[in-house]
Design an enzyme around this catalytic site. Structure first.
Site, PDB file in Angstrom:
ATOM      1  N   HIS A  77       3.065  -5.707   4.646  1.00 49.69           N
ATOM      2  CA  HIS A  77       2.709  -6.270   3.163  1.00 49.69           C
ATOM      3  C   HIS A  77       4.062  -7.072   2.788  1.00 49.69           C
ATOM      4  O   HIS A  77       4.022  -8.305   2.527  1.00 49.69           O
ATOM      5  CB  HIS A  77       2.611  -5.497   2.035  1.00 49.69           C
ATOM      6  CG  HIS A  77       1.307  -4.509   2.206  1.00 49.69           C
ATOM      7  ND1 HIS A  77       1.363  -3.187   1.937  1.00 49.69           N
ATOM      8  CD2 HIS A  77       0.154  -4.861   2.409  1.00 49.69           C
ATOM      9  CE1 HIS A  77       0.150  -2.940   1.981  1.00 49.69           C
ATOM     10  NE2 HIS A  77      -0.645  -3.811   2.182  1.00 49.69           N
ATOM     11  N   SER A 100      -1.418   0.904   4.860  1.00 48.90           N
ATOM     12  CA  SER A 100      -1.331   1.926   4.076  1.00 48.90           C
ATOM     13  C   SER A 100      -1.917   3.114   4.366  1.00 48.90           C
ATOM     14  O   SER A 100      -1.195   4.243   4.326  1.00 48.90           O
ATOM     15  CB  SER A 100      -1.544   1.565   2.923  1.00 48.90           C
ATOM     16  OG  SER A 100      -1.168   0.437   2.236  1.00 48.90           O
ATOM     17  N   LYS A 123     -11.285   3.368  -3.072  1.00 45.18           N
ATOM     18  CA  LYS A 123     -10.239   3.787  -2.004  1.00 45.18           C
ATOM     19  C   LYS A 123      -9.706   5.138  -2.280  1.00 45.18           C
ATOM     20  O   LYS A 123      -8.713   5.504  -1.653  1.00 45.18           O
ATOM     21  CB  LYS A 123      -9.391   2.662  -1.718  1.00 45.18           C
ATOM     22  CG  LYS A 123      -9.925   1.432  -1.151  1.00 45.18           C
ATOM     23  CD  LYS A 123      -8.972   0.548  -0.588  1.00 45.18           C
ATOM     24  CE  LYS A 123      -9.447  -0.434   0.466  1.00 45.18           C
ATOM     25  NZ  LYS A 123      -8.411  -1.553   0.992  1.00 45.18           N
ATOM     26  N   ARG A 133      -4.283  -8.855  10.462  1.00 47.78           N
ATOM     27  CA  ARG A 133      -3.895  -7.992  11.457  1.00 47.78           C
ATOM     28  C   ARG A 133      -4.602  -8.273  12.811  1.00 47.78           C
ATOM     29  O   ARG A 133      -4.073  -8.336  14.032  1.00 47.78           O
ATOM     30  CB  ARG A 133      -3.795  -6.653  11.209  1.00 47.78           C
ATOM     31  CG  ARG A 133      -2.661  -6.457  10.133  1.00 47.78           C
ATOM     32  CD  ARG A 133      -2.799  -5.023   9.473  1.00 47.78           C
ATOM     33  NE  ARG A 133      -4.229  -5.199   8.575  1.00 47.78           N
ATOM     34  CZ  ARG A 133      -4.436  -4.240   7.668  1.00 47.78           C
ATOM     35  NH1 ARG A 133      -3.946  -3.040   7.563  1.00 47.78           N
ATOM     36  NH2 ARG A 133      -5.452  -4.449   6.948  1.00 47.78           N
TER      37      ARG A 133
HETATM   38  P1  ADP Z   1      -6.859  -4.509   0.274  1.00 45.31           P
HETATM   39  O1  ADP Z   1      -7.266  -3.214  -0.324  1.00 45.31           O
HETATM   40  O2  ADP Z   1      -7.378  -5.651  -0.418  1.00 45.31           O
HETATM   41  O3  ADP Z   1      -7.224  -4.866   1.692  1.00 45.31           O
HETATM   42  P2  ADP Z   1      -4.525  -3.997   1.177  1.00 45.31           P
HETATM   43  O4  ADP Z   1      -3.315  -3.612   0.192  1.00 45.31           O
HETATM   44  O5  ADP Z   1      -4.785  -3.065   2.352  1.00 45.31           O
HETATM   45  O6  ADP Z   1      -5.225  -4.525   0.440  1.00 45.31           O
HETATM   46  O7  ADP Z   1      -3.722  -5.358   1.874  1.00 45.31           O
HETATM   47  C1  ADP Z   1      -3.663  -6.535   1.201  1.00 45.31           C
HETATM   48  C2  ADP Z   1      -3.341  -7.640   2.117  1.00 45.31           C
HETATM   49  O8  ADP Z   1      -2.328  -7.275   3.035  1.00 45.31           O
HETATM   50  C3  ADP Z   1      -4.494  -7.819   2.988  1.00 45.31           C
HETATM   51  O9  ADP Z   1      -4.551  -9.218   3.207  1.00 45.31           O
HETATM   52  C4  ADP Z   1      -4.139  -7.088   4.232  1.00 45.31           C
HETATM   53  O10 ADP Z   1      -4.789  -7.801   5.201  1.00 45.31           O
HETATM   54  C5  ADP Z   1      -2.555  -7.396   4.362  1.00 45.31           C
HETATM   55  N1  ADP Z   1      -1.944  -6.699   5.128  1.00 45.31           N
HETATM   56  C6  ADP Z   1      -1.806  -5.126   5.183  1.00 45.31           C
HETATM   57  N2  ADP Z   1      -1.124  -4.736   6.280  1.00 45.31           N
HETATM   58  C7  ADP Z   1      -0.676  -5.793   7.000  1.00 45.31           C
HETATM   59  C8  ADP Z   1       0.130  -6.111   7.965  1.00 45.31           C
HETATM   60  N3  ADP Z   1       0.434  -4.732   8.582  1.00 45.31           N
HETATM   61  N4  ADP Z   1       0.310  -7.253   8.527  1.00 45.31           N
HETATM   62  C9  ADP Z   1      -0.039  -8.144   7.864  1.00 45.31           C
HETATM   63  N5  ADP Z   1      -0.885  -8.389   6.708  1.00 45.31           N
HETATM   64  C10 ADP Z   1      -1.033  -6.889   6.369  1.00 45.31           C
END
Ligand code: ADP
Length: 157
Positions: free
Chosen positions: A17, A128, A41, A90
């Site tokens: 992130h 996460s 979630k 990703r």
């Molecule tokens: P959501 O619950 O909206 O999917 P997340 O907190 O899981 O939110 O992710 C927020 C954003 O960060 C999303 O666009 C997700 O694809 C991106 N993201 C999460 N992990 C990574 C990573 N390792 N590399 C690039 N982008 C990521």
């Protein structure tokens, strides 16, 4: 001034992130990291804890702010005068979900554009959920999350 929203659950924030936020902050004048409370979630950290951790790890980025949000992302973006949404990608598996959300957001407000950034290769496996899973078993997560997050996870488990 071009404002972009970087939305997500951030439960908790990982280096994946942070990489997206840092890169977004180089392109847009102001990036607002918007923490959404997605109850489906079953989050480990409550919204305030997630906001606090994000604030701590982004404090050196002058044009990044963090906020807690409810409701529709496009309404929030409009309220903040944001023209852009930033999302990270990703793997192919992210694509279908992101395409669905983006199409819906465009239908709701076509003034707001979504920008995708490819993950840094080193973080392509990082989420996460996976961090929480391994942290439970006290595995070393120091190269996956910033130190304050590592500490917070240790306290949870
Ligand atoms: P959501 O619950 O909206 O999917 P997340 O907190 O899981 O939110 O992710 C927020 C954003 O960060 C999303 O666009 C997700 O694809 C991106 N993201 C999460 N992990 C990574 C990573 N390792 N590399 C690039 N982008 C990521």
């Amino acid at each position: 001034m071009t404002v972009a929203i970087c939305p997500g659950s951030f439960d908790p924030i990982t280096y994946g992130h942070l990489d997206i936020i840092q890169r977004g902050a180089k392109v847009f004048d102001h990036v607002i990291v918007a923490v959404f409370n997605n109850q489906s979630k079953s989050p480990l950290f409550d919204v305030n804890e997630r906001v606090r951790l994000l604030e701590e790890v982004t404090q050196d980025l002058d044009n990044v702010t963090v906020d807690a949000c409810n409701g529709l992302l496009v309404d929030y973006a409009k309220e903040k005068n944001a023209k852009a949404i930033i999302r990270g990608l990703r793997a192919v598996s992210d694509f279908e979900y992101e395409m669905q959300i983006t199409s819906m957001n465009r239908k709701l407000n076509e003034e707001i554009e979504t920008f995708f950034m490819m993950t840094n290769n080193q973080y392509s496996f990082l989420s996460s959920s996976i961090v929480k899973e391994v942290a439970k078993y006290r595995a070393n997560i120091s190269d996956l999350v910033p130190p304050p997050v590592e500490k917070a996870l240790k306290e949870k488990f």
